[in-house]
Structures are given as C-alpha cells and as structure tokens.
Design an enzyme around this catalytic site. Structure first.
Site, PDB file in Angstrom:
ATOM      1  CG  ASP A   1      67.940 157.227  -5.694  1.00 47.24           C
ATOM      2  OD1 ASP A   1      66.811 157.177  -6.207  1.00 47.24           O
ATOM      3  OD2 ASP A   1      68.974 157.025  -6.349  1.00 47.24           O
TER       4      ASP A   1
ATOM      5  CG  ASP B   1      65.890 160.433  -7.632  1.00 43.21           C
ATOM      6  OD1 ASP B   1      65.713 161.185  -8.611  1.00 43.21           O
ATOM      7  OD2 ASP B   1      65.306 159.331  -7.514  1.00 43.21           O
TER       8      ASP B   1
ATOM      9  CE1 TYR C   1      63.099 160.191  -3.746  1.00 40.82           C
ATOM     10  CE2 TYR C   1      65.203 161.155  -3.165  1.00 40.82           C
ATOM     11  CZ  TYR C   1      64.464 160.127  -3.711  1.00 40.82           C
ATOM     12  OH  TYR C   1      65.110 159.021  -4.235  1.00 40.82           O
TER      13      TYR C   1
ATOM     14  CG  ASN D   1      62.726 159.467 -10.748  1.00 39.70           C
ATOM     15  OD1 ASN D   1      63.811 159.036 -10.358  1.00 39.70           O
ATOM     16  ND2 ASN D   1      61.602 159.281 -10.082  1.00 39.70           N
TER      17      ASN D   1
ATOM     18  CG  HIS E   1      62.116 152.202 -10.277  1.00 43.43           C
ATOM     19  ND1 HIS E   1      61.008 152.953 -10.626  1.00 43.43           N
ATOM     20  CD2 HIS E   1      62.506 152.636  -9.053  1.00 43.43           C
ATOM     21  CE1 HIS E   1      60.752 153.811  -9.647  1.00 43.43           C
ATOM     22  NE2 HIS E   1      61.629 153.636  -8.686  1.00 43.43           N
TER      23      HIS E   1
ATOM     24  CG  HIS F   1      65.083 154.907 -10.894  1.00 43.56           C
ATOM     25  ND1 HIS F   1      64.258 155.933 -10.473  1.00 43.56           N
ATOM     26  CD2 HIS F   1      64.393 154.227 -11.853  1.00 43.56           C
ATOM     27  CE1 HIS F   1      63.130 155.883 -11.154  1.00 43.56           C
ATOM     28  NE2 HIS F   1      63.185 154.860 -11.985  1.00 43.56           N
ATOM     29  CB  VAL F   2      66.492 150.247  -7.727  1.00 41.95           C
ATOM     30  CG1 VAL F   2      66.011 149.113  -6.826  1.00 41.95           C
ATOM     31  CG2 VAL F   2      65.938 150.082  -9.139  1.00 41.95           C
TER      32      VAL F   2
END
Length: 459
Positions: free
Chosen positions: A165, A193, A196, A230, A325, A352-353
C-alpha cells in the site's frame, strides 16, 4: 441435565476455546496522526532528460527458477530500437553483450493514452551474477544493473524487503528510501496497492506514470514481486471503464505462465530458499474457479527439501483486529486456510489495512454446522499472518483497533513502515519491521521465525 452441570460444561467449552491463546499481545503506544498523507505533486517526478528516453523502468523475476528477468519500461515514442534491451555480465568485454526485443503495447483509459509499454523477458542468466542492462538509443541511453539470485537450495540465505500500500506521498517516500538505505534487501515482496490513481478524479492515469518514476530507483535494480490490490482494479463504469485491472496488467508483467497459471493475478516463483505464492483477493477463488484449482495443484508441487520457506502474498488480510476492512478477507480464509495449515505455510503477508499487525500462529478450521466451534486457536502448523499495508498511501493511517486486543494478535501499531525477512538457513529467518519515525527507520517489531517444515517449534 441440571443447570449447574450445563454451566460447568459451558465454562469448560469457553476455557478450551481460549486456553491455546491465553497471553495478550502488544498494542504499541506509538501512533501516527490519523490524517490523509500529503501526496507528492506530479511535477516531483518529471520524465528523464533526452529525446524518447526510457522511463518507469522496473524488473521482476522472469521465470519460475530465478534465471530469467522481465524488464519493463515506457517510452513516449515507438522509434526503432526503443523496444530493445542490451545486457551483459559485469566485468565482461563488449563481445558478450546480448540483446532482447520487447513486446510493445499501449492502452487507453477514459481521456488518457499511455506511452509505449515495453516488456522484455531475458532468460538463461547465470545464478548469483551481476548484470548490466541498457535501454534507449543515442544520447537517451540509460544503464541499470541487477544481481540474479542464487540457485534454489535449502540453506541458501536471502533477504526480502516487504512493502504494501505504498502510494506516492511524502510518507511513501520515507518508506521507500528507508528500505533502500538498508543494503541487506535483495528483492521486494509487494502485497498490492501501487499508485492510488483511482483515488483521483477519473482514475487519473498520470499517477501511474509518476508512480513508475517514483519507484524506479529501487525497482529498476532489484526485482519487485507484485501482488495486485483493490486499487489496481480500476473498474469505473461511470466513465466507461469496465475492464478490471487494465492499467496494472498493461504496465506490470509477471511470469505467471511459468507456474501454469491462467492469470497474472496469481502465480508462483522459487527464489533462493523460498517458494513464493501470489494470490488475488479480488478474483474468484471458490471451488471450481481457476484460482482455486491452480492453488490446489500448486501446493502439491512445493518441495520443502529444496525451498523450505513457503511464503504467500495476498492483499486482503485474513487475521485483522483493525476496524478498517475488518473481516473482508474472511471468505478467502475459510476457503484456503485448511490448505495452508495442511501444507505448513510459514508466513502470509497481506496489505489493505493501513497499519501494521503480526499474528500468533493460529488457525480457525474446526468449524462445521454441528460442532459450533469457531474461534482462532494456537496451531504450530499454521502460518504467521502479517499485515503490512503501512507503506504511506494517500488515504492515511488506520488507527481503529478493536479492544481488548484479540488473543491471535501478537503485535500491532498504527504507523507507517516496511519489513525485512532475512532467511538464514533451512530452520531460521530473522523478521524485522521498521517503523518510519523521525526520518529514520526504527526496528519496532522483530521475531526469529522457525521454519514449519524443518523446525516446527514455537517462536
């Protein structure tokens, strides 16, 4: 049965469900301000100087065994020679120089047209060897290098960086350069990720270009092993973009066919003493689906005598005590966790988190419709689950932990950072998590990990 007897039985069941995880984990007192991270502007990452200069250069492993490399780059024009990579062994003479031609494509996304995306796979490289490679022509030629991994073997040491991320904020910049400042890292495990771009109006595709320039100082010199998150889906029906993962799959090629996968979103590689499996949280994974069938057969191929460290990358975490999440990975956990325990996976990395968390070795695979047992218990055959979606992205930190801290959670902290996994031999690996603090990477969490195949003892 009397009421007192019922109470005793119920108390025993509750005690049994928690007895395997009796000690509390640690919630760090250090917290970062929970505000969106400031993104670096587009002009921070201009194209390199020179006519049609190659840019956004990145590499990843190009085969299953480590003797291939995929080299990817972008040029604004598709001139003669702009799709060719030259490469040679360091310290060799000019006569050894070889070349490979890339496949070239472009894509359109809403009102954006990409540059020319080049992907060249070079094979037959020597193990543990430094190579130079050149892209571009004339005065716009750019030179880079990489080192191939050692041949797979049970006691081959190797160090992976672990990042997730990332995005392209000032916090992201700290994370990347903290990782790069440590000479130990030899390849990056990236849990999804990337740019963005989808957090901007119309999924601003220029952010994919700036992201490629941002990570180039690392990704052009050592392979990043990619998993999709995602933010790579880029599905935007409102602007007519209905092909999922379009920018990601055009820009980031992986060697999925080498592991008999039918999709670049799930694949595997061997690297030194590690067998790495990449899964897709956002592709079908239930029984009868391609990803499910592939994983079932793939796990049977792993030879722990050759590659004892079995590592899985996935984006959405299965064990997460953060309100952000929460339980989004539950259906995938229910589907695949029994296989992970059966095959004694060592570590599962997720993102994700936007925080950090490390679990105990736990499993929750006893449930059926009649026994009612459904809670994590300590399991020496289970993986350690590590959530490392703390790269520094634009959405900021996730600081909504549940209290009390669940017994499956060993350490958690709401701040940004990266990790290193230093595999020493077939039995031990040193795992360290490096917090971004005061402009320096601080080791905030560490653990000597014991291999589940050769040394299945408690850490």
């Amino acid at each position: 049965m009397g009421l007192n007897h019922v109470a005793v039985v119920c108390s025993a069941i509750v005690w049994l469900s928690i007895s395997g995880l009796s000690h509390a984990g640690v919630t760090s007192n250090y917290t970062r301000v929970a505000e969106p991270s400031e993104e670096m502007p587009l002009e921070t990452f201009p194209p390199p100087a020179g006519l049609n200069a190659p840019e956004q250069v990145h590499i990843t492993q190009g085969d299953h065994n480590g003797r291939g490399m995929i080299i990817s780059w972008v040029t604004p024009i598709n001139d003669d020679g702009s799709n060719v990579v030259s490469y040679w062994v360091a310290d060799s003479d000019e006569s050894t120089k070889q070349s490979a031609e890339a496949s070239t494509s472009t894509y359109r996304y809403y009102d954006y047209t990409s540059g020319f995306l080049h992907h060249a796979t070079i094979k037959g490289l020597e193990y543990e060897t430094k190579y130079f490679y050149e892209l571009g022509t004339g005065r716009s030629t750019r030179q880079f290098s990489f080192i191939t991994p050692p041949k797979a073997g049970p006691d081959v040491p190797y160090t992976f960086g672990v990042i997730g991320d990332l995005g392209q904020t000032y916090a992201s910049n700290q994370t990347l350069y903290h990782y790069m400042s440590n000479p130990k890292g030899q390849a990056v495990l990236f849990v999804g990720d990337l740019s963005y771009a989808d957090d901007h109006p119309n999924h601003d595709q220029r952010k994919w270009d700036s992201y490629g320039r941002f990570v180039e100082p690392s990704a052009a010199y050592q392979p990043w092993i990619w998993a999709a998150g995602n933010h790579e889906i880029d599905f935007a029906q409102s602007i007519g973009e209905t092909q999922a993962f379009k920018p990601y799959k055009n820009r980031y090629h992986v060697p999925y066919r080498a592991s008999k996968s039918t999709s670049p979103l799930w694949y595997s590689i061997k690297r030194a003493s590690a067998y790495i499996i990449v899964l897709s949280s956002y592709s079908a994974f239930d029984k009868y689906t391609p990803q499910n069938s592939w994983l079932e057969s793939e796990l049977k191929k792993v030879n722990r005598e050759e590659t004892p460290w079995l590592i899985v990358l996935v984006h959405s975490p299965w064990y997460n005590s953060n309100g952000y999440h929460y339980m989004e990975g539950e259906s995938m956990r229910v589907t695949f966790e029994p296989w992970f325990v059966q095959n004694k996976v060592d570590i599962v990395f997720a993102g994700h988190v936007h925080a950090y968390e490390r679990s105990e070795r736990v499993s929750n695979i006893k449930y059926n419709v009649t026994d009612g047992l459904s809670s994590p218990v300590k399991d020496p055959s289970a993986p350690i689950y590590i959530t490392i979606g703390d790269g520094g992205n634009i959405e900021g930190i996730a600081n909504d932990y549940t209290y009390p801290q669940p017994s499956y959670s060993a350490y958690r902290e709401a701040s940004f950072g990266h990790a290193l996994l230093e595999i020493k031999n077939r039995t031990h690996a040193l795992y360290t998590w490096h917090r971004n603090q005061d402009d320096e990477p601080v080791i905030a969490d560490s653990l000597w990990v014991k291999n589940r195949h050769f040394l299945p003892e408690e850490e």
